[in-house]
Design an enzyme around this catalytic site. Structure first.
Site, mmCIF file in Angstrom:
data_model
loop_
_atom_site.group_PDB
_atom_site.id
_atom_site.type_symbol
_atom_site.label_atom_id
_atom_site.label_comp_id
_atom_site.label_asym_id
_atom_site.label_seq_id
_atom_site.Cartn_x
_atom_site.Cartn_y
_atom_site.Cartn_z
ATOM 1 N N ASP A 100 28.386 4.550 35.652
ATOM 2 C CA ASP A 100 27.948 5.844 36.186
ATOM 3 C C ASP A 100 27.277 5.693 37.546
ATOM 4 O OD1 ASP A 100 25.704 4.569 35.090
ATOM 5 O OD2 ASP A 100 25.046 6.285 33.912
ATOM 6 N N ASP A 103 22.301 1.066 40.793
ATOM 7 C CA ASP A 103 20.982 1.258 41.396
ATOM 8 C C ASP A 103 20.473 -0.108 41.867
ATOM 9 O OD1 ASP A 103 18.474 2.187 42.100
ATOM 10 O OD2 ASP A 103 17.780 2.501 40.051
ATOM 11 N N ARG A 165 23.130 14.721 30.058
ATOM 12 C CA ARG A 165 24.432 14.065 30.255
ATOM 13 C C ARG A 165 25.558 15.094 30.308
ATOM 14 N NH1 ARG A 165 23.700 8.499 29.522
ATOM 15 N NH2 ARG A 165 22.249 7.854 27.903
HETATM 16 P P1 IMP Z 1 20.826 -0.930 37.688
HETATM 17 O O1 IMP Z 1 20.903 -2.094 36.771
HETATM 18 O O2 IMP Z 1 19.431 -0.771 38.264
HETATM 19 O O3 IMP Z 1 21.854 -0.920 38.778
HETATM 20 O O4 IMP Z 1 20.952 0.361 36.837
HETATM 21 C C1 IMP Z 1 22.064 0.708 36.182
HETATM 22 C C2 IMP Z 1 21.786 1.709 35.089
HETATM 23 O O5 IMP Z 1 20.525 2.357 35.232
HETATM 24 C C3 IMP Z 1 22.814 2.792 35.142
HETATM 25 O O6 IMP Z 1 23.883 2.502 34.301
HETATM 26 C C4 IMP Z 1 22.049 3.996 34.666
HETATM 27 O O7 IMP Z 1 22.153 4.104 33.275
HETATM 28 C C5 IMP Z 1 20.614 3.734 35.000
HETATM 29 N N1 IMP Z 1 20.205 4.471 36.213
HETATM 30 C C6 IMP Z 1 19.968 3.978 37.442
HETATM 31 N N2 IMP Z 1 19.628 4.941 38.307
HETATM 32 C C7 IMP Z 1 19.668 6.094 37.600
HETATM 33 C C8 IMP Z 1 19.438 7.475 37.946
HETATM 34 O O8 IMP Z 1 19.122 7.861 39.087
HETATM 35 N N3 IMP Z 1 19.597 8.376 36.937
HETATM 36 C C9 IMP Z 1 19.954 8.023 35.673
HETATM 37 N N4 IMP Z 1 20.181 6.748 35.318
HETATM 38 C C10 IMP Z 1 20.036 5.793 36.270
HETATM 39 MG MG MG Z 2 23.556 3.953 31.963
#
Ligand code: IMP
Ligand code: MG
Length: 175
Positions: A100, A103, A165
């Site tokens: 999705d 980040d 969602r």
């Molecule tokens: P990462 O490991 O920090 O890249 O984060 C990945 C996961 O964090 C994604 O699959 C999302 O489920 C969640 N996530 C990161 N940023 C957001 C946001 O702005 N809204 C909702 N979920 C987020």
């Molecule tokens: Mg997620």
């Protein structure tokens, strides 16, 4: 109980469907003559993956993984845990991981390594949203739907505390 404040619509369903078509056609071209496996990351990627896969004209199968790195907090803990593993053998397969949002990059960095270690022939990443300002680890993302600002995004699969969602558009939570 408290009410969250939802911002204005950032990306409409129509724009997302158009993007699914563009990326689906790119994937179809780039993997011509090959078979692929799309691995959706539960639960956020479900809506985007459903749109995307309908636009891919290749022999393909799907599988899902569930991982957690976030609780109900809005920032990553940096720890990735597999809550649901693959059900299929991906050895020798061309894999596209569908997410999705990217980040910090921690989740996908881990998943890319994990899927390679399971013997995938190639691993690419397709995300609906990219939030580059949040990055803590470097990661190559092959297919990006939309780049978003460093806000907390909800809708179209993305949640806050498991809610929102179902919103048929991408928006954000007001601080
Ligand atoms: P990462 O490991 O920090 O890249 O984060 C990945 C996961 O964090 C994604 O699959 C999302 O489920 C969640 N996530 C990161 N940023 C957001 C946001 O702005 N809204 C909702 N979920 C987020
Ligand atoms: Mg997620």
């Amino acid at each position: 109980m408290h009410e969250d404040t939802i911002g204005t619509v950032m990306i409409t369903q129509k724009e997302i469907l158009q993007k699914a078509k563009e990326i689906g056609q790119r994937i179809t071209r780039e993997y011509q003559g090959e078979e692929i496996v799309m691995i959706g990351i539960l639960r956020g990627a479900v809506l985007w993956m459903a749109d995307l896969m309908k636009c891919v004209e290749l022999d393909m199968t799907i599988d899902f993984m569930a991982v957690s790195s976030y609780g109900s907090a809005t920032r990553t803990s940096g720890v990735v845990k597999i809550n649901k593993d693959l059900d299929t053998d991906i050895e020798g397969k061309h894999v596209i991981i569908v997410e999705d949002i990217v980040d910090s990059g921690v989740t996908l960095n881990y998943l890319r390594g994990y899927i390679s270690s399971r013997g995938a022939r190639t691993v690419k990443i397709c995300t609906l949203l990219d939030k580059p300002e949040g990055r803590r680890v470097e990661i190559d993302v092959d297919y990006i739907g939309f780049t978003v600002d460093d806000r907390f995004i909800v809708g179209y699969g993305l949640d806050y505390d498991q809610k929102y969602r179902n919103l048929p558009y991408v928006t954000y939570l007001e601080d």
